[in-house]
Design a protein around this motif. Structure first.
Motif, PDB file in Angstrom:
ATOM      1  N   ILE A   6      35.824  27.594 -36.137  1.00 48.47           N
ATOM      2  CA  ILE A   6      36.016  28.062 -37.514  1.00 48.47           C
ATOM      3  C   ILE A   6      35.808  29.576 -37.586  1.00 48.47           C
ATOM      4  O   ILE A   6      36.547  30.286 -38.290  1.00 48.47           O
ATOM      5  N   GLN A   9      38.898  31.321 -35.837  1.00 42.61           N
ATOM      6  CA  GLN A   9      40.204  30.729 -36.144  1.00 42.61           C
ATOM      7  C   GLN A   9      41.293  31.792 -36.210  1.00 42.61           C
ATOM      8  O   GLN A   9      42.399  31.620 -35.664  1.00 42.61           O
ATOM      9  N   THR A  10      41.019  32.901 -36.850  1.00 42.75           N
ATOM     10  CA  THR A  10      42.018  33.964 -36.970  1.00 42.75           C
ATOM     11  C   THR A  10      42.365  34.554 -35.616  1.00 42.75           C
ATOM     12  O   THR A  10      43.553  34.802 -35.296  1.00 42.75           O
ATOM     13  N   THR A  28      48.830  23.956 -34.008  1.00 45.38           N
ATOM     14  CA  THR A  28      47.468  24.298 -34.426  1.00 45.38           C
ATOM     15  C   THR A  28      47.027  23.345 -35.531  1.00 45.38           C
ATOM     16  O   THR A  28      47.780  22.453 -35.953  1.00 45.38           O
ATOM     17  N   ASN A  30      46.031  22.068 -39.243  1.00 45.09           N
ATOM     18  CA  ASN A  30      46.449  22.378 -40.620  1.00 45.09           C
ATOM     19  C   ASN A  30      45.214  22.492 -41.516  1.00 45.09           C
ATOM     20  O   ASN A  30      44.064  22.377 -41.068  1.00 45.09           O
ATOM     21  N   ASP A  31      45.473  22.680 -42.806  1.00 44.09           N
ATOM     22  CA  ASP A  31      44.370  22.884 -43.753  1.00 44.09           C
ATOM     23  C   ASP A  31      43.495  21.645 -43.888  1.00 44.09           C
ATOM     24  O   ASP A  31      42.263  21.744 -44.019  1.00 44.09           O
ATOM     25  N   ASP A  32      44.109  20.447 -43.871  1.00 46.23           N
ATOM     26  CA  ASP A  32      43.306  19.225 -43.971  1.00 46.23           C
ATOM     27  C   ASP A  32      42.379  19.069 -42.776  1.00 46.23           C
ATOM     28  O   ASP A  32      41.220  18.649 -42.921  1.00 46.23           O
ATOM     29  N   ASN A  33      42.889  19.418 -41.603  1.00 47.01           N
ATOM     30  CA  ASN A  33      42.029  19.362 -40.407  1.00 47.01           C
ATOM     31  C   ASN A  33      40.871  20.347 -40.506  1.00 47.01           C
ATOM     32  O   ASN A  33      39.737  20.032 -40.102  1.00 47.01           O
ATOM     33  N   ILE A  34      41.144  21.514 -41.055  1.00 50.40           N
ATOM     34  CA  ILE A  34      40.083  22.506 -41.200  1.00 50.40           C
ATOM     35  C   ILE A  34      39.013  22.010 -42.163  1.00 50.40           C
ATOM     36  O   ILE A  34      37.798  22.154 -41.916  1.00 50.40           O
ATOM     37  N   HIS A  35      39.429  21.389 -43.274  1.00 48.65           N
ATOM     38  CA  HIS A  35      38.455  20.845 -44.236  1.00 48.65           C
ATOM     39  C   HIS A  35      37.637  19.722 -43.603  1.00 48.65           C
ATOM     40  O   HIS A  35      36.417  19.612 -43.836  1.00 48.65           O
ATOM     41  N   ASN A  36      38.266  18.899 -42.789  1.00 49.61           N
ATOM     42  CA  ASN A  36      37.534  17.828 -42.116  1.00 49.61           C
ATOM     43  C   ASN A  36      36.502  18.393 -41.128  1.00 49.61           C
ATOM     44  O   ASN A  36      35.385  17.875 -41.021  1.00 49.61           O
ATOM     45  N   GLU A  38      35.013  21.304 -41.367  1.00 48.53           N
ATOM     46  CA  GLU A  38      33.906  21.866 -42.146  1.00 48.53           C
ATOM     47  C   GLU A  38      32.977  20.769 -42.657  1.00 48.53           C
ATOM     48  O   GLU A  38      31.743  20.932 -42.659  1.00 48.53           O
TER      49      GLU A  38
END
Length: 328
Positions: A6, A9-10, A28, A30-36, A38
Motif C-alpha cells: 500500500i 503502490q504508486t 495490477t 483494482n480499487d476493490d482489491n485495495i479496499h480489501n 486495507e
C-alpha cells in the motif's frame, strides 16, 4: 507485506508502466482489491502487535498466553457490517485460536499462570464460576507443591570435631606445684574503699513477682492463636493477594513475587513455578543464533568452555554508555 505494498503502490505502478509501454498489458490490483487489503491490514494488526510483544519482550512468561488469546478472540469477533472477505478472515482466525490450548491440563495451567500475574489476576475474560475454580485450583496446587517440598530430604550440617581448648590457670612461683594462690591479700580487700554496698532487703511482694518471673520468664504468653492448617493458610494468602494493588502493565511479575516472598511464603513458590515458564522459544533461538555468530569458520578451534563463556558475556554483559562512546 500488505502494508508495504500500500505504501509503495504508486512506485510499483510507475515501474510497471516504465517496463511495459502499453498500460493495457499491466495486470495490477483494482480499487476493490485495495479496499480489501486495507481491511485485512486492520484485522491483522492485533496479531502483529501480539507477535511483536512476545518476541521483543525480554522475559515473556506463560501468564501472557491466555490473556492475549482471549483478547484476540474478543477483538476478532465477526461483526454484522463486515465485508465477506473480512468476515471469512476473522472466522478462520477464530477457528484456529479456539482449538489451541484447549486441553484441560494445559488450559488450567495457563489460567493459573494468568491469575498469579497480578496484572491479569482479575481474569475478566471468564465468568465468576470459572474464576472461583481457577483460584481453587491455585490453592490445591500450592498445597501439593508445599507438601512435595517438605517431603524432600534436606541436607543437615554437622559441626566438625574440634580439639578442646582449656584456659591456663595462674600459679605462683613453681610451675609444677599445681597450687593456685590468690593474687590479692585479705588486708587489701579490707582496705578497698570501692566495696559494693549491701543489697537491699526485698519486700515480700517483690519476692513473689521475682519468683513468677523466674518460673515463666520469656515463655509467658498473654494470647494464643489457633493453629491453622496448610490449606487455611493458603486460602488466607490468596485472599490477601486478591486485595493487593495492581501495578502497571510494564512491571515484571517475577520481581514482584520475589519482593513479597515474606508476605506470601506459600503462594510465592507456586507463582514462581508458573511464571518461570517461558511463553515462547524466542530466547533460546536467539542464544543459538549468538552461538552461530561466535563459532565461525575462522574461529572453529574454540573450545566448548570458551564458547559458553563468550555466549554468556554476549547475552549478559552490560557495557556503560561512556565506554561505547569511546569505541565508536
Amino acid at each position: 507485506m500488505l502494508e508495504r505494498y500500500i505504501e509503495q503502490q504508486t512506485a510499483v505502478f510507475a515501474t510497471l508502466t516504465h517496463i511495459r509501454r502499453n498500460v493495457k498489458d499491466i495486470v495490477t490490483l483494482n480499487d476493490d482489491n485495495i479496499h480489501n487489503i486495507e481491511d485485512i491490514i486492520k484485522v491483522l494488526k492485533p496479531l502483529k502487535t501480539v507477535a511483536t510483544l512476545m518476541c521483543s519482550k525480554k522475559h515473556p512468561t506463560a501468564s501472557l498466553i491466555h490473556s492475549l488469546k482471549e483478547m484476540l478472540l474478543k477483538q476478532l469477533e465477526v461483526c454484522p457490517n463486515d465485508r465477506g472477505l473480512v468476515s471469512d478472515v476473522k472466522q478462520a482466525i477464530n477457528n484456529d485460536l479456539n482449538r489451541r490450548y484447549s486441553k484441560d491440563d494445559t488450559l488450567s495451567f495457563l489460567q493459573n499462570s494468568s491469575a498469579l500475574d497480578r496484572r491479569f489476576k482479575a481474569l475478566p475474560y471468564i465468568d465468576s464460576a470459572s474464576r472461583r475454580n481457577v483460584y481453587h485450583s491455585i490453592g490445591q496446587s500450592t498445597v501439593e507443591l508445599h507438601t512435595i517440598l517438605q517431603s524432600q530430604p534436606t541436607e543437615t550440617w554437622t559441626e566438625p570435631n574440634l580439639p578442646m581448648i582449656t584456659e591456663a590457670t595462674p600459679s605462683t612461683s613453681g610451675a609444677g606445684s599445681g597450687e593456685v594462690t590468690n593474687v590479692h591479700d585479705d588486708d587489701d580487700d579490707d582496705d578497698d574503699g570501692d566495696a559494693e554496698p549491701p543489697a537491699k532487703v526485698k519486700a515480700k511482694g517483690d519476692k513473689e513477682s521475682c519468683a513468677l518471673s523466674d518460673l515463666f520468664g520469656d515463655v509467658f504468653v498473654t494470647h494464643v492463636e489457633e493453629a491453622k492448617s496448610l490449606y487455611e493458610r493458603t486460602e488466607s494468602e490468596i485472599s490477601m493477594y486478591k486485595e493487593d494493588e495492581v501495578p502497571s502493565l510494564e512491571s515484571d511479575p517475577l520481581s514482584w513475587w520475589r519482593v513479597r516472598e515474606g508476605k506470601y511464603p506459600l503462594l510465592s513458590k507456586y507463582a514462581k513455578q508458573c511464571l518461570g515458564t517461558p511463553a515462547t522459544s524466542v530466547a533460546s533461538e536467539r542464544v543459538f543464533s549468538t552461538a552461530g555468530d561466535v563459532v565461525t569458520a575462522q574461529r572453529a578451534s574454540l573450545s566448548s568452555d570458551n564458547v559458553d563463556m563468550l555466549v554468556i558475556l554476549s547475552k549478559n554483559m552490560i557495557i556503560p554508555d561512556d565506554l561505547i562512546d569511546l569505541t565508536v
